[in-house]
Enzyme design. Structure first.
Site, PDB file in Angstrom:
ATOM      1  N   TYR A 147       0.797  -1.221   0.000  1.00  0.00           N
ATOM      2  CA  TYR A 147       0.000   0.000   0.000  1.00  0.00           C
ATOM      3  C   TYR A 147       0.832   1.275   0.000  1.00  0.00           C
ATOM      4  CZ  TYR A 147      -4.451  -2.424   0.670  1.00  0.00           C
ATOM      5  OH  TYR A 147      -5.574  -3.195   0.493  1.00  0.00           O
ATOM      6  N   LYS A 202       3.775 -15.379   3.634  1.00  0.00           N
ATOM      7  CA  LYS A 202       4.035 -16.262   2.492  1.00  0.00           C
ATOM      8  C   LYS A 202       5.552 -16.423   2.390  1.00  0.00           C
ATOM      9  CE  LYS A 202       2.740 -18.499  -1.291  1.00  0.00           C
ATOM     10  NZ  LYS A 202       1.929 -19.738  -1.303  1.00  0.00           N
ATOM     11  N   ASP A 235      -2.189 -18.600   1.814  1.00  0.00           N
ATOM     12  CA  ASP A 235      -3.127 -19.441   1.046  1.00  0.00           C
ATOM     13  C   ASP A 235      -3.722 -20.522   1.948  1.00  0.00           C
ATOM     14  OD1 ASP A 235      -0.549 -20.464   1.183  1.00  0.00           O
ATOM     15  OD2 ASP A 235      -0.531 -21.266  -0.865  1.00  0.00           O
ATOM     16  N   ASP A 259      -5.980  -7.402   4.095  1.00  0.00           N
ATOM     17  CA  ASP A 259      -7.120  -6.904   3.321  1.00  0.00           C
ATOM     18  C   ASP A 259      -7.916  -8.079   2.762  1.00  0.00           C
ATOM     19  OD1 ASP A 259      -8.778  -5.065   1.876  1.00  0.00           O
ATOM     20  OD2 ASP A 259      -7.657  -5.610   0.073  1.00  0.00           O
ATOM     21  N   ASP A 263     -11.901  -9.971   4.184  1.00  0.00           N
ATOM     22  CA  ASP A 263     -13.161 -10.110   3.439  1.00  0.00           C
ATOM     23  C   ASP A 263     -13.691 -11.536   3.604  1.00  0.00           C
ATOM     24  OD1 ASP A 263     -13.153  -7.468   2.589  1.00  0.00           O
ATOM     25  OD2 ASP A 263     -13.611  -7.956   0.499  1.00  0.00           O
TER      26      ASP A 263
END
Ligand code: IPM
Ligand code: MN
Length: 365
Positions: A147, A202, A235, A259, A263
């Site tokens: 970001y 990750k 993941d 982010d 969701d």
């Protein structure tokens, strides 16, 4: 930093900045304020709300998103209550970057706190999972990573166009976020929660920035021997959040991963109708918002679910140290979740204002 809070004979007074914003923002903020006032009345708290008109309409009129002077003005408040940002007549990105992200950056709100809690009575899309399985909180780093706008483009418009976007972190950005997350896990443990912190990253591919997070995490874990630690690749975390959400207590992760997984988190707690977040600067101005968008098609129809904004208000009170008032909102939200038919806009069996009334009345006893 001026924090105006007068404490005299149990009467606490808070100055709150309000950005109602776009679309359904004003409607949900109205209900949120109604509920805050009700909780305030019960617990000896008063509020003074100061409106700021940042959003799509102002931008269309003036061409201005968020002037620097506004940032200075907002720094005088300990908390901002935000409705929604996003206008159908403004190109995507302008308001999100120019208002929402600018506030997060300039106010250095380096933690984005997103609870994922399934209240009883709420429809959960996960088979065989209930409220006892879904109660965790995501600490999303909120000012760094992808970001930051680091990167660039060359040879634009040609077949040789090169574009990069850098996942930027320095050690102190990682450390301060981890410290917040470990502290939160410890606090939750005191409240009877498991006291477990999972780092999500990750590291198998992002061997530089992932390694920075992982080492910082393991080093800090030594200072928190009472907190269980775990690590998941992002993941795999998406998989476990669906398959075994009960494994999570506190998750800490970088900005973009946070982010995305929040969701997913919002969906397993019943959807955007109830998902709220806090953009936290522990030493400065924090901002509380429903995490769904401005839902333009529901604007002014008294159909949108105000619970997410009400939850944001609850988080704000908790942040201000008003535990009991926050708890009375939580109890009223839990009650209301057993009354509404659905959390979806237009499907609640109640209007926006009726849901707000129900909660305010429940708090008032
Ligand atoms: C969120 C939103 C924002 C983000 C957008 C609107 C810039 O998706 O708050 O999760 O990416 O952080
Ligand atoms: Mn998002």
């Amino acid at each position: 930093m001026i924090i105006k809070m007068t404490e005299s004979r149990n009467l606490r007074h808070y100055l709150i900045a309000v950005i109602q914003g776009d679309g359904t923002g004003p409607e949900v903020v109205r209900e949120g304020k109604k509920v805050l006032e009700a909780a305030g009345k019960k617990h000896g708290i008063t509020f003074e709300f100061t409106d700021f008109d940042f959003g799509g309409d102002r931008f269309l009129k003036t061409g201005e998103t968020l002037p620097e002077s506004a940032i200075e003005e907002l720094k005088k408040f300990k908390a901002i209550y935000l409705g929604a940002i996003g206008h159908p007549d403004v190109a995507p990105g302008i308001l999100e970057v120019g208002i929402l992200l600018k506030l997060r950056f300039y106010l250095d709100q380096y933690v984005n706190l997103r609870p994922v809690k399934l209240y009883p009575g709420v429809d959960c899309p996960l088979k065989d999972k209930g409220p006892e399985d879904i109660d965790f909180i995501v600490v999303r780093e909120n000012t760094g990573g992808l970001y930051t706008g680091q990167g660039g483009v060359t040879r634009k418009g040609t077949v040789y166009e090169v574009a990069t976007q850098v996942m930027l972190y320095d050690r102190q950005m990682v450390d301060r976020c981890l410290e917040y997350a470990f502290g939160l896990a410890r606090q939750r443990k005191k409240e009877g929660k498991p006291g477990k912190l999972t780092l999500v990253h990750k590291t198998n591919v992002l061997v530089y920035v992932g390694d920075l997070w992982y080492r910082a995490f393991m080093e800090m874990a030594e200072k928190y021997p009472d907190i269980k630690t775990d690590y998941n690749h992002v993941d795999a975390a998406c998989m476990w959040m669906v398959k075994n959400p009960e494994w999570y207590d506190v998750i800490v992760t970088s900005n973009m991963f946070g982010d995305i997984i929040t969701d997913l988190g919002a969906m397993i707690q019943g959807g955007m109708g109830i998902a709220a977040g806090g953009n936290i600067n522990p030493d400065g101005t924090s901002m509380f918002e429903p995490i769904g968008g401005s839902a333009p098609k529901y604007t002014d129809r008294n159909m949108i679910n105000p619970l997410a904004a009400i939850e944001a208000g609850r988080m704000m009170l908790k942040h201000l140290g008003e535990e009991e008032a926050a708890k009375s909102i939580e109890d009223a939200v839990a009650f209301t979740c057993t009354k509404v038919e659905s959390l979806g806009a237009g499907r609640m069996g109640y209007s926006t204002s009726e849901v707000g009334d129900m909660i305010a009345e429940h708090i008032g006893g």
